[in-house]
Design a protein around this motif. Structure first.
Motif, PDB file in Angstrom:
ATOM      1  N   MET A  56       0.850  -1.196   0.000  1.00  0.00           N
ATOM      2  CA  MET A  56       0.000   0.000   0.000  1.00  0.00           C
ATOM      3  C   MET A  56       0.886   1.247   0.000  1.00  0.00           C
ATOM      4  O   MET A  56       1.901   1.299   0.688  1.00  0.00           O
ATOM      5  CB  MET A  56      -0.904   0.001   1.239  1.00  0.00           C
ATOM      6  CG  MET A  56      -1.855  -1.185   1.332  1.00  0.00           C
ATOM      7  SD  MET A  56      -3.057  -1.217  -0.002  1.00  0.00           S
ATOM      8  CE  MET A  56      -4.029   0.222   0.390  1.00  0.00           C
TER       9      MET A  56
ATOM     10  N   PHE B 258       0.886   4.109   3.408  1.00  0.00           N
ATOM     11  CA  PHE B 258      -0.360   3.598   3.959  1.00  0.00           C
ATOM     12  C   PHE B 258      -0.999   4.452   5.062  1.00  0.00           C
ATOM     13  O   PHE B 258      -2.117   4.949   4.914  1.00  0.00           O
ATOM     14  CB  PHE B 258      -0.157   2.170   4.447  1.00  0.00           C
ATOM     15  CG  PHE B 258      -1.413   1.504   4.907  1.00  0.00           C
ATOM     16  CD1 PHE B 258      -2.541   1.463   4.105  1.00  0.00           C
ATOM     17  CD2 PHE B 258      -1.472   0.894   6.156  1.00  0.00           C
ATOM     18  CE1 PHE B 258      -3.708   0.829   4.513  1.00  0.00           C
ATOM     19  CE2 PHE B 258      -2.624   0.252   6.580  1.00  0.00           C
ATOM     20  CZ  PHE B 258      -3.739   0.221   5.759  1.00  0.00           C
TER      21      PHE B 258
ATOM     22  N   TYR C 287      -6.024   1.587  10.936  1.00  0.00           N
ATOM     23  CA  TYR C 287      -5.191   0.969   9.897  1.00  0.00           C
ATOM     24  C   TYR C 287      -5.454  -0.529   9.826  1.00  0.00           C
ATOM     25  O   TYR C 287      -5.458  -1.124   8.757  1.00  0.00           O
ATOM     26  CB  TYR C 287      -3.697   1.228  10.149  1.00  0.00           C
ATOM     27  CG  TYR C 287      -3.377   2.681  10.428  1.00  0.00           C
ATOM     28  CD1 TYR C 287      -4.105   3.703   9.799  1.00  0.00           C
ATOM     29  CD2 TYR C 287      -2.374   3.039  11.318  1.00  0.00           C
ATOM     30  CE1 TYR C 287      -3.814   5.039  10.066  1.00  0.00           C
ATOM     31  CE2 TYR C 287      -2.080   4.367  11.583  1.00  0.00           C
ATOM     32  CZ  TYR C 287      -2.813   5.366  10.965  1.00  0.00           C
ATOM     33  OH  TYR C 287      -2.538   6.668  11.233  1.00  0.00           O
TER      34      TYR C 287
ATOM     35  N   SER D 152      -6.636  -2.471   6.645  1.00  0.00           N
ATOM     36  CA  SER D 152      -5.805  -3.594   6.243  1.00  0.00           C
ATOM     37  C   SER D 152      -6.657  -4.849   6.070  1.00  0.00           C
ATOM     38  O   SER D 152      -6.444  -5.639   5.134  1.00  0.00           O
ATOM     39  CB  SER D 152      -4.724  -3.816   7.300  1.00  0.00           C
ATOM     40  OG  SER D 152      -3.907  -4.892   6.936  1.00  0.00           O
TER      41      SER D 152
ATOM     42  N   ASP E 148       0.452  -3.224   5.777  1.00  0.00           N
ATOM     43  CA  ASP E 148       0.344  -2.656   4.423  1.00  0.00           C
ATOM     44  C   ASP E 148       1.108  -3.448   3.362  1.00  0.00           C
ATOM     45  O   ASP E 148       1.328  -2.962   2.275  1.00  0.00           O
ATOM     46  CB  ASP E 148       0.846  -1.216   4.432  1.00  0.00           C
ATOM     47  CG  ASP E 148       2.343  -1.131   4.615  1.00  0.00           C
ATOM     48  OD1 ASP E 148       2.895  -1.986   5.328  1.00  0.00           O
ATOM     49  OD2 ASP E 148       2.960  -0.224   4.050  1.00  0.00           O
TER      50      ASP E 148
END
Length: 822
Positions: A107, A110, A173, A177, A197
């Motif tokens: 990512m 991220f 996150y 995720s 990520d």
DNA sequence: GCGGATCAC
DNA sequence: TATGGTGATCCGC
């Protein structure tokens, strides 16, 4: 041209890592000199800086030690090493596996991207996630000011006063995720998450199935025309997103991206909604790997409004490098041919490879090594300066090799009864392996990975040795119970469990040393004659019991043996439910790969090989036999000199060194003179062990009951051997299809000047290497004979004698740097 | 077995 | 004011 570009990239990379940024003129931000100055001003005089200097000094000292060691290496040592390394390289080459399609998804920025997505006010501003002490990441706007991950926030503020530092929201996150992982799991249910990520996927199977999919199954809808830029389906290009970076509005431009409507776009895949508007915004992805990855990235962006970069390659090491190539919001593929891999590797700075960090880079730089090509060229030297683990790792990189199989996990297990029962099962496996080997250990280690991919190991050492299921389980159960209790009242949600035994008694160690399969690999079949036996026979000046032999061995040798032992400890006596192959743990991965190599090498099954010396096909022979053939070919013109060489080293009682240096010529002598029936037994045992290493892999990856259908009998070495051979032959049959075969052009060896009966460049290169070594050694031996005939007599062998003695003596207090990478 | 060094995120 | 926290591996002692 490419070369220059790559080196510039490398320079930029270095600058980036140093906190500098190559900023485009005229753009907002700072130039690198300014950035450098601000960072230095903030750093100088601090305790942190002092410590950095201290560390740098240590590294410099290590480099100095290494260079000193390098200066003492003789040409002959180097040539011997070259032969050994090339033999290993040849094995690696033979086992190159291009049949997997590995994807690394990463990512983009991220944490910062998530924060920008959720707070529109941040979108056109430079932001970073972290604290005044440390930043975890920054957006690309902030990077123009030199603000990057691992930079302290207070320094970042000096670089960019308008920088907004957002405290991290890890829960958020994690949630994002999870959304991404749900998509990934559709392409590889066993994908391996490295962090929140980053993940690796093996999409080989998905690709196979996908070939039969109708278009509708590959159609996705985009709600906004321009927020998702995706290449046309079927577009053929390795590097499709060359300038895609600049069109990632979220990360790059000050202007905010178009807001995307809420809702899951894939739900729109219904006939009612197939109006013109939506059809215009629909996209059908093709069936190639490249298309699959575009699709994955498309879906990630649709679902999360975040972009990802990806790399596609035949192994994890390359995939990871690839994902960085067109970052952000881009992808890059290395096609599954040896040529494509080698072309990619050629000018690749080693620092780009996961596992090569600052220190390793600096040490290798001191040896003139920056690119993978240079890494390959210096392989012999590296094998003398670094530990076996390290130079094996380097060689893998230099050949563009990496792990091809990702860890497989069982579906979540949270019921304690199940967990205990699995633990017991693993203990049974372990006990069986131990008993087969006649081993008893005192330390039981359990390894647990929970559903969040967190790995824990817990160990316990008991006073008395253990070998039965009951004994081991009694210890393991307590360790597991402690973890279950610690998690209470929540259940322990596991993805992986492993049980390992270590701390073996000395007798056990000795036994295994004699059957070291790594030694077997290194030395061809020379290791079959156990060091103890050989030394007993040759070294008559001292009366040494075999058991004490390891004490008598040179330091260098002993250390190597210990390393070999410790390498073997874990895989051989570990029963685990998942392979611990991660690219972030290159050594571990390498170990696995080496083991699988062992398996194929030691399997007694017959195949067809092409000798790199004479290029004659050797049909239906085992690898051992093939090795013998190669040796014979190598030794052909100079057998008498071989025995001369052998005698000189044997006479001075340095066989243990020879054991590791494995000059091919000496090896032959060992076989003729030393191999006894007892050694034949060793051969058998070696095979059993190596096969077990493979069976462990297979067991490990298939322990989840629903996954072991492809291996009918897990505990049967024979079936595994067959399995290995089947895979190998599959590979070989594919080889000619790759573009490494040059047709219609004769290859003439520049050393022997003879036209070679092959069109395979790999084989040809191996031939040239060998020819080169052979020539040099031949020359050397002629000199030896000549000097031996001179009045001063055995000057050459005497010289060699003293050199070797000096080396052996120095071995005892050999500087640490000689035997280790780090 | 432990601690230092290295590496990655 | 201020340079992370964690986990993994290798290695030497």
């Amino acid at each position: 041209m490419d070369n220059t570009k790559e080196k510039n990239n490398y320079k930029d990379d270095l600058l980036l890592r140093m906190g500098l940024n190559d900023n485009k003129a005229g753009m907002e931000g700072l130039d690198k000199e300014k950035i450098n100055k601000i960072i230095m001003d903030a750093t100088k005089g601090s305790r942190f800086y002092g410590n950095e200097l201290k560390k740098e000094k240590q590294v410099n000292q290590r480099i100095a030690n290494m260079m000193q060691q390098k200066a003492q290496i003789t040409n002959q040592q180097l040539r011997k090493a070259q032969l050994q390394v090339d033999r290993f390289a040849m094995e690696l080459e033979r086992n190159r596996n291009l049949n997997n399609t590995i994807v690394h998804v990463d990512m983009d920025a991220f944490y910062a991207a998530v924060e920008m997505r959720d707070n529109p006010e941040l979108r056109d501003k430079p932001i970073a996630v972290g604290s005044m002490s440390m930043l975890a990441t920054s957006n690309y706007h902030a990077r123009r000011f030199g603000v990057r991950a691992a930079l302290p926030g207070f320094i970042a503020k000096r670089l960019c006063p308008q920088l907004i530092i957002v405290p991290p929201n890890f829960d958020k996150y994690r949630a994002v995720s999870k959304e991404v992982k749900e998509i990934l799991a559709e392409y590889d249910p066993n994908f391996m998450a490295v962090s929140l990520d980053e993940a690796y996927l093996n999409i080989t199977q998905h690709l196979e199935e996908r070939q039969d999919w109708p278009e509708d199954k590959r159609r996705y809808f985009s709600k906004t025309g321009n927020s998702v830029k995706i290449g046309e389906p079927g577009e053929e290009a390795d590097k499709l997103n060359e300038d895609e970076g600049s069109i990632s509005p979220l990360l790059f431009e000050d202007s905010p991206p178009d807001l995307q409507p809420e809702g899951n776009p894939s739900l729109l895949n219904s006939k009612e909604q197939s109006n013109l508007q939506i059809l215009q915004n629909s996209v059908v992805f093709g069936t190639s790997a490249e298309e699959v990855v575009k699709e994955i990235r498309f879906r990630i962006e649709q679902k999360t409004t975040l972009t990802a970069s990806a790399g596609i390659a035949p192994n994890t090491m390359l995939a990871k490098v690839c994902s960085d190539k067109n970052k952000p919001n881009g992808q890059y593929q290395i096609l599954p041919s040896r040529k494509a891999v080698m072309d990619f590797i050629k000018d690749l700075p080693i620092r780009k490879v996961s596992g090569i960090g600052k220190v390793t880079e600096k040490m290798l730089m001191a040896l003139g090594i920056v690119t993978c090509t240079e890494l390959y060229q210096q392989r012999a030297l590296l094998s003398l300066l670094f530990s076996e683990t390290s130079w094996h790792y380097f060689l893998h990189i230099a050949l563009g090799l990496g792990s091809t199989d990702l860890a497989r996990t069982f579906s979540e297990m949270f019921r304690t009864e199940e967990q205990y029962s699995l633990c017991q099962e693993l203990c049974t496996e372990l006990a069986r392996d131990l008993q087969k080997e006649g081993l008893k250990g005192r330390t039981v280690t359990i390894k647990l990975k929970n559903v969040n991919f967190e790995v824990k190991t817990r160990a316990s050492t008991v006073p008395s040795t253990l070998s039965t299921t009951e004994e081991i389980f009694a210890v393991a159960k307590e360790l597991l119970r402690a973890e279950i209790n610690a998690a209470s009242p929540h259940p322990l949600r596991l993805r992986l469990m492993g049980v390992r035994m270590s701390t073996f008694s000395n007798e056990d160690d000795k036994k295994h040393q004699q059957r070291s399969i790594i030694g077997f690999l290194q030395a061809g079949h020379q290791a079959l004659s156990s060091p103890g036996c050989v030394l007993d026979k040759t070294d008559k000046t001292e009366f040494v019991k075999p058991l004490e032999m390891s004490l008598k061995k040179s330091f260098f040798d002993k250390k190597r043996s210990e390393r070999i032992l410790s390498h073997q400890d874990a895989p051989r006596c570990e029963t685990v439910d998942q392979q611990a192959v991660q690219t972030s743990q290159p050594f571990q991965a390498l170990k696995k790969m080496t083991e699988s190599l062992e398996t194929s090498k030691n399997s007694n099954n017959c195949q067809t090989f092409t000798c790199p010396v004479c290029f004659r096909e050797q049909e239906g022979i085992s690898l051992e036999a093939f090795n013998e053939h190669v040796d014979a070919c190598l030794d052909e013109p100079s057998t008498s000199e071989n025995s001369y060489s052998h005698a000189s080293s044997a006479a001075i009682g340095q066989k243990e060194d020879a054991h590791h240096s494995i000059p091919l010529c000496e090896k032959q002598d060992y076989e003729d003179a030393e191999i006894t029936s007892a050694d034949g037994v060793d051969l058998l045992e070696t095979e059993v062990i190596s096969l077990k290493a493979a069976s462990m892999d297979t067991l490990g990856s298939n322990h989840s009951k629903e996954e072991c259908s492809d291996i009918p009998n897990q505990s049967c070495p024979v079936s595994l051997a067959n399995e290995t051979v089947r895979i190998l032959s599959k590979q070989e049959s594919i080889q000619p299809c790759t573009d490494e075969v040059v047709t219609g052009r004769a290859l003439v060896c520049p050393v022997c000047n003879l036209e070679q009966k092959t069109s395979d460049l790999t084989l040809f290169n191996v031939h040239v290497d060998i020819c080169l070594n052979k020539g040099i050694i031949q020359e050397l031996r002629n000199n030896e004979v000549n000097s031996a005939n001179q009045p001063k007599g055995s000057s050459r062998s005497t010289g060699e004698h003293t050199i070797m003695k000096r080396n052996a003596a120095r071995g005892g207090d050999r500087p640490a740097v000689l035997a280790r990478l780090a």
